[in-house]
Enzyme design. Structure first.
Site, short mmCIF file in Angstrom:
data_model
loop_
_atom_site.label_atom_id
_atom_site.label_comp_id
_atom_site.label_asym_id
_atom_site.label_seq_id
_atom_site.Cartn_x
_atom_site.Cartn_y
_atom_site.Cartn_z
N ILE A 33 0.85 -1.19 0.00
CA ILE A 33 0.00 0.00 0.00
C ILE A 33 0.88 1.24 0.00
O ILE A 33 1.90 1.29 0.69
CB ILE A 33 -0.96 0.01 1.24
CG1 ILE A 33 -1.82 1.28 1.30
CG2 ILE A 33 -0.19 -0.15 2.54
CD1 ILE A 33 -2.91 1.33 0.30
N SER A 34 0.50 2.21 -0.79
CA SER A 34 1.20 3.50 -0.79
C SER A 34 0.61 4.37 0.31
O SER A 34 -0.51 4.16 0.77
CB SER A 34 1.02 4.19 -2.15
OG SER A 34 1.54 3.39 -3.18
N ALA A 35 1.36 5.36 0.74
CA ALA A 35 0.88 6.27 1.77
C ALA A 35 -0.37 7.00 1.27
O ALA A 35 -0.43 7.41 0.11
CB ALA A 35 1.96 7.29 2.13
N PHE A 180 9.00 4.59 -5.39
CA PHE A 180 8.15 3.40 -5.36
C PHE A 180 9.00 2.17 -5.67
O PHE A 180 10.05 2.27 -6.30
CB PHE A 180 7.03 3.51 -6.41
CG PHE A 180 5.93 4.45 -6.04
CD1 PHE A 180 4.73 3.97 -5.57
CD2 PHE A 180 6.10 5.83 -6.16
CE1 PHE A 180 3.71 4.84 -5.22
CE2 PHE A 180 5.09 6.70 -5.82
CZ PHE A 180 3.90 6.21 -5.36
#
Length: 195
Positions: A33-35, A180
């Protein structure tokens, strides 16, 4: 009532239960999950609208997929590609249980996109490409469409948004800093390298 693009993003961020997607049943967080802040920032760079047909590279937890599905509504559709079959299976189940019928999540190498459903109005990637946007993604973007992709070169990384012009070339619109994990042809779990 017609909602502006900014209102659509804001309301979809409120509509989607983040914890439902980003936490396992035992309460532990999903690593893929990305921030939330970068998710919102990149969605605003994407300029998605109701009715858009969007390709997402990197399904991960399914959280961003649900937000996109909420934004495009029943008239739009999301095709999401992830290299990790376990995450694809989990995301598919959660999205179905959450009532999203306008989403198709598939296992694949994001660098290849998903040709059978192209062209797309918007393309967004949650994994980085080396030096430049993979050519299949450029090909699969409709003219005047917008693509948001993290990029990396040597020791630098950033996120850029592009518009595809009538000649089929990408023109950069905006660039922000951000790193990323790379797009890969097999699942990669960098956090295991730290343990």
């Amino acid at each position: 009532m017609f909602k502006s693009e900014a209102d659509l993003i804001t309301s979809s961020l409120l509509n989607v239960n983040k914890d439902y997607y980003t936490c396992y049943k035992n309460g532990l967080p999903v690593r893929q999950i990305s921030a939330p802040e970068i998710i919102e920032q990149m969605l605003r760079m994407l300029h998605p609208y109701s009715g858009n047909f969007i390709l997402e590279i990197g399904t991960g937890s399914g959280y961003s997929t649900a937000i996109l599905a909420d934004i495009v509504g029943e008239r739009g559709a999301i095709v999401s590609v992830d290299i990790d079959g376990i995450m694809v299976e989990r995301a598919n189940l959660l999205l179905q249980q959450d009532g999203y019928t306008n989403v198709r999540v598939v296992v694949g190498d994001g660098r290849d996109g998903q040709l059978d459903k192209a062209p797309y109005d918007r393309i967004i990637a949650w994994a980085s490409a080396e030096n430049e946007v993979p050519f299949p993604l450029v090909e699969q973007l409709a003219n005047n469409g917008i693509l948001v992709c993290p990029l990396r070169k040597e020791d630098s990384s950033w996120v850029a948004s592009f518009r595809k012009n009538e000649k089929g070339d990408l023109e950069e619109i905006e660039k922000i800093s951000g790193g990323f994990i790379p797009m890969t042809d097999a699942p990669w779990y960098p956090w295991l390298d730290d343990e």
